[in-house]
Design an enzyme around this catalytic site. Structure first.
Site, PDB file in Angstrom:
ATOM      1  N   SER A  47       0.829  -1.212   0.000  1.00 32.20           N
ATOM      2  CA  SER A  47       0.000   0.000   0.000  1.00 32.20           C
ATOM      3  C   SER A  47       0.863   1.260   0.000  1.00 32.20           C
ATOM      4  O   SER A  47       1.726   1.430   0.854  1.00 32.20           O
ATOM      5  CB  SER A  47      -0.911   0.019   1.230  1.00 32.20           C
ATOM      6  N   HIS A  80      -3.339   0.251  -4.795  1.00 35.10           N
ATOM      7  CA  HIS A  80      -2.814  -0.923  -5.485  1.00 35.10           C
ATOM      8  C   HIS A  80      -3.233  -0.862  -6.952  1.00 35.10           C
ATOM      9  O   HIS A  80      -4.424  -0.930  -7.269  1.00 35.10           O
ATOM     10  CB  HIS A  80      -3.346  -2.216  -4.855  1.00 35.10           C
ATOM     11  N   HIS A 104      -5.526  -9.703  -0.929  1.00 36.51           N
ATOM     12  CA  HIS A 104      -5.530  -9.904   0.515  1.00 36.51           C
ATOM     13  C   HIS A 104      -6.612 -10.910   0.904  1.00 36.51           C
ATOM     14  O   HIS A 104      -7.672 -10.980   0.278  1.00 36.51           O
ATOM     15  CB  HIS A 104      -5.806  -8.597   1.258  1.00 36.51           C
ATOM     16  N   TYR A 106      -8.521 -10.678   3.430  1.00 38.85           N
ATOM     17  CA  TYR A 106      -9.727  -9.987   3.894  1.00 38.85           C
ATOM     18  C   TYR A 106     -10.629  -9.555   2.755  1.00 38.85           C
ATOM     19  O   TYR A 106     -11.807  -9.219   2.977  1.00 38.85           O
ATOM     20  CB  TYR A 106      -9.367  -8.783   4.774  1.00 38.85           C
ATOM     21  N   GLU A 107     -10.121  -9.546   1.518  1.00 41.98           N
ATOM     22  CA  GLU A 107     -10.960  -9.170   0.383  1.00 41.98           C
ATOM     23  C   GLU A 107     -11.940 -10.281   0.003  1.00 41.98           C
ATOM     24  O   GLU A 107     -12.815 -10.074  -0.848  1.00 41.98           O
ATOM     25  CB  GLU A 107     -10.091  -8.827  -0.825  1.00 41.98           C
ATOM     26  N   ALA A 134       3.007  -1.862   4.031  1.00 41.53           N
ATOM     27  CA  ALA A 134       2.762  -0.792   4.993  1.00 41.53           C
ATOM     28  C   ALA A 134       2.288  -1.461   6.272  1.00 41.53           C
ATOM     29  O   ALA A 134       1.417  -2.335   6.235  1.00 41.53           O
ATOM     30  CB  ALA A 134       1.701   0.164   4.473  1.00 41.53           C
ATOM     31  N   MET A 240      -1.605  -6.857   7.360  1.00 43.85           N
ATOM     32  CA  MET A 240      -2.611  -7.779   6.831  1.00 43.85           C
ATOM     33  C   MET A 240      -2.161  -8.483   5.556  1.00 43.85           C
ATOM     34  O   MET A 240      -2.985  -8.860   4.731  1.00 43.85           O
ATOM     35  CB  MET A 240      -3.904  -6.999   6.564  1.00 43.85           C
ATOM     36  N   SER A 241      -0.869  -8.663   5.388  1.00 42.86           N
ATOM     37  CA  SER A 241      -0.371  -9.267   4.147  1.00 42.86           C
ATOM     38  C   SER A 241       0.971  -9.936   4.401  1.00 42.86           C
ATOM     39  O   SER A 241       1.338 -10.224   5.535  1.00 42.86           O
ATOM     40  CB  SER A 241      -0.220  -8.185   3.066  1.00 42.86           C
ATOM     41  N   ASN A 264       1.948   3.977  10.620  1.00 38.24           N
ATOM     42  CA  ASN A 264       1.218   4.494  11.784  1.00 38.24           C
ATOM     43  C   ASN A 264       1.744   3.793  13.030  1.00 38.24           C
ATOM     44  O   ASN A 264       2.293   2.684  12.949  1.00 38.24           O
ATOM     45  CB  ASN A 264      -0.289   4.275  11.650  1.00 38.24           C
ATOM     46  N   HIS A 298      -6.760   4.384   6.591  1.00 34.43           N
ATOM     47  CA  HIS A 298      -6.038   3.991   5.376  1.00 34.43           C
ATOM     48  C   HIS A 298      -5.464   5.197   4.639  1.00 34.43           C
ATOM     49  O   HIS A 298      -4.397   5.103   4.025  1.00 34.43           O
ATOM     50  CB  HIS A 298      -6.976   3.202   4.452  1.00 34.43           C
TER      51      HIS A 298
END
Length: 323
Positions: A47, A80, A104, A106-107, A134, A240-241, A264, A298
């Site tokens: 990201s 992306h 991902h 989660y998608e 990220a 998350m990846s 963050n 995000h």
């Protein structure tokens, strides 16, 4: 429910995975010159890190949309691009393939589809993968904009059954029980430090660290309690990846260098108690603001990626040139 893809549902056997990867590669090779048929290095751009594409040589580059490649899943995440970019990188003209975005879990994709591009890289002949992401910083010594060389991971999703190698083994790619103690190549990590010492901007406060990445499913950001748990388990960053790709890459015999950009700082402090006397007299808006302190979103992740992009791009470009 069908898998989220234009081309096919999740493969149901290792033989299907192998065949589908070969079909995808056969298609890809009809779209690019022969000199890019076997790229040496694959670079996964996370990201906000698609700017790595600006480091390739302009004289020869060839992009293919994920949506055109058989069996490739869609990527639906802002930041992306959803393309394979074949090009040369550096003065040494190293042939590379850039994955501008990733799928991902989660998608709604299966783990087989999340890692399908990694299988395709193996069939293409890729020897080394540089995986970027990220991530949230759990280590209090990390600042937003710092870069972390990953040396290990916590596969929280895998420990509870969502593992990319679950099911019959894909023998054409690797062994049934692959070790992961060597997943993060020591020579490549050493090279990252050597390159950083050469290119580090003198005016920048950005630092290079080494640490452990915790993989969680998402898409919600972690709660404060979850962040404290992950930090207590030894994680320095969370995202998350990346980990499913690394597991499949190592299963396939590909060397790995993984880099997290801290976009963050995770909030570890407990929330205020409902009976805290300091809350007396606060309006609802003030209470909401108190809970929102340090909250990730995000857009901020993408902005931090843009601000650090130049240093990350230079680091990746020089590492590839030195291979």
């Amino acid at each position: 429910m069908a898998a989220v893809t234009d081309h096919a549902e999740a493969p149901k056997s290792p033989a299907e995975v192998f065949q589908m990867a070969h079909e995808a590669v056969d298609f890809i090779r009809t779209k690019i010159p022969a000199e890019f048929h076997r790229p040496r290095v694959a670079i996964v751009c996370g990201s906000g890190l698609g700017g790595i594409a600006n480091t390739v040589r302009d004289d020869e580059k060839h992009a293919i949309n994920y949506s055109d490649i058989p069996y490739f899943p869609k990527t639906t995440v802002q930041g992306h691009a959803g393309q394979l970019l074949f090009a040369y990188m550096g003065d040494a003209k190293v042939p590379v393939v850039l994955l501008l975005g990733r799928a991902h879990f989660y998608e709604g994709h299966s783990m087989e589809l999340v890692t399908f591009a990694t299988r395709v890289c193996k069939v293409l002949g890729v020897e080394t993968m540089i995986v970027t992401n990220a991530a949230g910083g759990l280590n209090p010594d990390y600042s937003v904009g710092d870069i972390v060389v990953l040396s290990d991971h916590l596969n929280l999703a895998g420990l509870v059954g969502f593992h990319p190698l679950r099911g019959p083994n894909a023998d054409d790619f690797g062994v049934r029980f692959p070790p992961l103690s060597d997943a993060y190549d020591l020579e490549l990590r050493q090279k990252a430090y050597q390159v950083w010492d050469r290119i580090r901007p003198t005016h920048s406060h950005r630092r290079l660290h080494e640490g452990v990445y915790a993989f969680v499913c998402g898409p919600s950001y972690e709660t404060r309690a979850e962040c404290r748990l992950l930090r207590g388990l030894g994680a320095d960053t969370v995202g998350m990846s990346t980990v499913p790709e690394i597991i499949v890459a190592r299963h396939s015999g590909i060397r790995i260098l993984a880099l997290s950009l801290v976009t963050n700082s995770a909030v570890l402090e407990p929330v205020a108690r409902g009976n805290d006397t300091k809350l007396h007299g606060l309006t609802r808006a003030e209470m909401v603001a108190k809970l929102s302190e340090g909250m990730a979103n995000h857009e901020e992740v993408l902005e931090a990626g843009r601000q650090a992009a130049g240093d990350m791009q230079s680091l990746v470009q020089q590492i590839v040139s030195d291979l």
